[in-house]
Motif scaffolding. Structure first.
Motif: not given
Length: 423
Positions: A387-393, A414-423
């Motif tokens: 995960t990002k959290a593991q990498l950042r650690e 609605n089927g659209e997608a967006e870049n988000v962060e979930v660490s």
């Protein structure tokens, strides 16, 4: 695959039976409504009422005009000039694993040069018994190898270190391509010259103005490195180093020197610009790691994704993406629909191969609920994508290179997608 995952996969028999039972007016898995005659079936169309183009209309075949959006794209603000810049493979619009050369990303440090085969020369010098110079025709006479490998820029996903930045798989993960290379083993050429016992490294450089010199341990140079002059069966494109480039399997793309002109055998590394001030990883304490050549296991869902939204609504859905590892073969990929709380094992299109892209699929039913789509790769070394959290650690927030963290797409109702962060 888990029992829960299996329960989400409709069989072909179930699909056909369900469609028939639903009646003529129903829509099943994107099938068109049959309540009224479809003129595309009942009426003769223009393309079926006349002659098409002859066989020589396009002597070198080009993509059909209806796929004109499937192109490499640049991010204008990323660099000051396109001469020293990068563009991105449209991975969201491709399937399978082999990247067409015309779609494969470019990275230049001083622009793509034109060099005729007749003018090409490759020098092997330094700590060798006999310094040699090969022409293109000379290289063609050596025993040939064909290998499929991915080439990934070390900065792929680099903008995502500090958080979700670029909205599209093409831009977050598109500094990668996967092609079949044909050429000569570098080992063969080095043995032809005769490496002296004190030789421990090779320094490789290109014929362009930047030269892009990099040091490579002799052990790697004598292992699987190729001097390649074909890709996907045809000559290299200009932007990929025509007529000859280096292929360094599993290692960062900056080492895949294009327009290869010289290989010098040395007793130590050169410590060039591209391996000191650049292509090193700065940690939280300000210390920079160097020699981080290998590309760790990584994956990304390419569809659905911001540039490839769900357009057909609820029902059967194919979730697909790519996985790879510079340390071996991909052995499995897990997919999460809820941001990593639960995982399902994806289906690999084919068994993973060494240092090459692997295509994965998760065939499921979508009920229209929001999803936090993630993928997680495993490789033959036992490594699991972090995960990002593991990498950042471990790495902090100062890095640019080697971000192989799990990527998240927020798929909306609605089927659209967006870049988000979930660490």
């Amino acid at each position: 695959m888990s029992d829960d995952a299996k329960g989400l996969v409709p069989s072909r028999r179930q699909f056909l039976t369900g469609a028939a039972a639903a009646g003529a007016g129903a829509v099943a898995a994107g099938a068109a409504k049959a309540a009224a005659p479809d003129p595309l079936i009942t009426e003769v169309q223009d393309w079926a009422s006349g002659l098409g183009e002859g066989v020589d209309a396009t002597p070198y075949g080009l993509p059909v005009q209806f796929e004109s959006d499937v192109v490499r794209r640049n991010v204008e603000w990323l660099t000051a000039d396109t001469i020293s810049s990068i563009n991105f493979t449209p991975i969201h619009a491709l399937d399978g694993t082999i990247t067409p050369q015309g779609c494969a990303f470019e990275r230049h440090h001083s622009g793509a040069i034109e060099l005729r085969k007749e003018d090409y020369r490759l020098m092997i010098n330094g700590l060798v018994d006999t310094p040699l110079v090969f022409s293109y025709a000379d290289l063609e006479r050596f025993p040939r190898e064909n290998r499929v490998y991915f080439c990934e820029c070390a900065a792929n996903s680099g903008m995502e270190w500090a958080g979700a930045q670029l909205n599209g798989a093409q831009f977050t993960h598109g500094m990668i391509h996967n092609m079949e290379y044909s050429g000569v083993s570098l080992r063969t050429l080095l043995e032809e010259a005769g490496v002296k016992p004190e030789g421990k490294w090779v320094y490789v450089e290109g014929a362009d103005a930047s030269s892009n010199g990099r040091s490579i341990p002799l052990e790697k140079a004598m292992d699987d490195v190729l001097v390649a002059f074909k890709a996907n069966g045809e000559a290299l494109r200009k932007e990929h180093g025509y007529p000859v480039r280096l292929v360094v399997p599993g290692w960062e793309g900056n080492m895949w020197v294009k327009w290869l002109r010289r290989v010098e055998v040395m007793d130590q590394p050169v410590e060039s610009r591209e391996e000191t001030s650049k292509y090193t990883d700065t940690l939280a304490n300000g210390v920079s790691r160097k020699w981080t050549w290998e590309m760790d296991a990584k994956s990304v869902v390419t569809s659905p994704s911001p540039q490839s939204p769900i357009k057909h609504g609820k029902g059967s859905l194919v979730i697909t993406g790519l996985a790879w590892s510079g340390r071996g073969a991909v052995t499995g990929v897990d997919v999460s629909l809820d941001g990593g709380k639960n995982w399902q094992e994806a289906r690999l299109a084919a068994p993973g191969t060494d240092k090459a892209l692997t295509r994965f699929y998760l065939d499921t039913n979508w009920d229209g609920s929001e999803m936090l789509l993630q993928s997680r790769a495993r490789d033959s070394s036992g490594y699991v994508q972090p995960t990002k959290a593991q990498l950042r650690e471990v790495r902090g927030l100062n890095s640019i290179y080697h971000n192989n963290a799990i990527q998240t797409w927020w798929v909306k109702a609605n089927g659209e997608a967006e870049n988000v962060e979930v660490s």
